[in-house]
Design an enzyme around this catalytic site. Structure first.
Site, PDB file in Angstrom:
ATOM      1  N   THR A 173       0.833  -1.210   0.000  1.00  0.00           N
ATOM      2  CA  THR A 173       0.000   0.000   0.000  1.00  0.00           C
ATOM      3  C   THR A 173       0.863   1.255   0.000  1.00  0.00           C
ATOM      4  O   THR A 173       0.581   2.218  -0.718  1.00  0.00           O
ATOM      5  CB  THR A 173      -0.961   0.004   1.200  1.00  0.00           C
ATOM      6  OG1 THR A 173      -1.752  -1.187   1.154  1.00  0.00           O
ATOM      7  CG2 THR A 173      -1.873   1.212   1.186  1.00  0.00           C
ATOM      8  N   CYS A 174       1.935   1.225   0.770  1.00  0.00           N
ATOM      9  CA  CYS A 174       2.829   2.386   0.841  1.00  0.00           C
ATOM     10  C   CYS A 174       3.459   2.672  -0.512  1.00  0.00           C
ATOM     11  O   CYS A 174       3.485   3.810  -0.979  1.00  0.00           O
ATOM     12  CB  CYS A 174       3.926   2.145   1.880  1.00  0.00           C
ATOM     13  SG  CYS A 174       3.316   1.725   3.519  1.00  0.00           S
TER      14      CYS A 174
END
Length: 162
Positions: free
Chosen positions: A50-51
Site C-alpha cells: 500500500t505504501c
C-alpha cells in the site's frame, strides 16, 4: 502518550536522509518545518504494497498541485534505516519534491504518539499511516489511519484541506 492532533506543535527530532550530494545527514524536523507549510506523512514500511503502490505515489504525482497551494515541503517518514529509505526513494525517478526521511528506531514516531506494533507480522514497531499538515510547526490537519487502512491520509485528502 496521546497521538498528535490539530493545534499541537510538531515535536523536534532528528531524522536521517541522503542529501542532494548523496551524503547521509541527520536533519532536525524543526529546521525543515519552522516558518513553512509542510506535509509530514508516515507509512508503516518501505517497499510495502500500500505504501509503495498508493500512498507515496499519490504525494509524488500531486506534489506540484500541493506546492501550488502553498506547501513548502513534503516530508515522508518511515521506521526504516536511511539506506532503505534511499533505496526506496530511488524507485521513484519521477520524484522531485518528496523527501524520504528515516526514523531508524522509531524515536520520532513515538514522539508523535503514532507507533503501530506489527510484531505479530514480523515487522516490529512501525508507524501508523498518517498525513499531517503543519503551518510554522502547528498542526492544522491530522489525518491518522486506524490499523492498516488507507482512507484519509492520501495526498487527495490534504489537497481538499488546503
Amino acid at each position: 502518550m496521546a497521538s498528535i492532533g490539530v493545534g499541537d506543535t510538531l515535536p523536534d527530532g532528528q531524522l536521517g536522509w541522503f542529501d542532494e550530494n548523496d551524503q547521509l545527514q541527520q536533519v532536525s524536523v524543526h529546521v525543515l518545518a519552522a516558518g513553512k507549510k509542510v506535509i509530514l506523512f508516515g507509512v508503516p514500511g518501505a517497499f510495502t504494497p500500500t505504501c509503495s503502490n498508493q500512498h507515496v505515489p499519490g504525494f509524488i504525482t500531486q506534489a506540484e498541485q500541493l506546492k501550488a497551494k502553498g506547501v513548502d515541503e513534503i516530508l515522508l517518514i518511515s521506521v526504516n534505516d536511511p539506506f532503505v529509505m534511499k533505496a526506496w526513494a530511488n524507485t521513484y525517478p519521477e520524484n522531485k519534491h518528496v523527501k524520504f526521511l528515516a526514523d531508524g528506531v522509531g524515536t520520532y514516531t513515538k514522539a508523535l504518539g503514532l507507533e503501530l506494533d506489527l510484531t505479530e507480522k514480523g515487522l516490529g514497531v512501525r508507524s501508523r499511516r498518517f498525513a499531517l499538515l503543519a503551518d510554522n510547526l502547528k498542526v492544522t490537519v491530522a489525518n491518522i489511519e486506524e490499523g492498516g487502512q488507507f482512507t484519509i491520509s492520501g495526498a487527495e485528502e490534504i489537497l481538499k484541506a488546503l
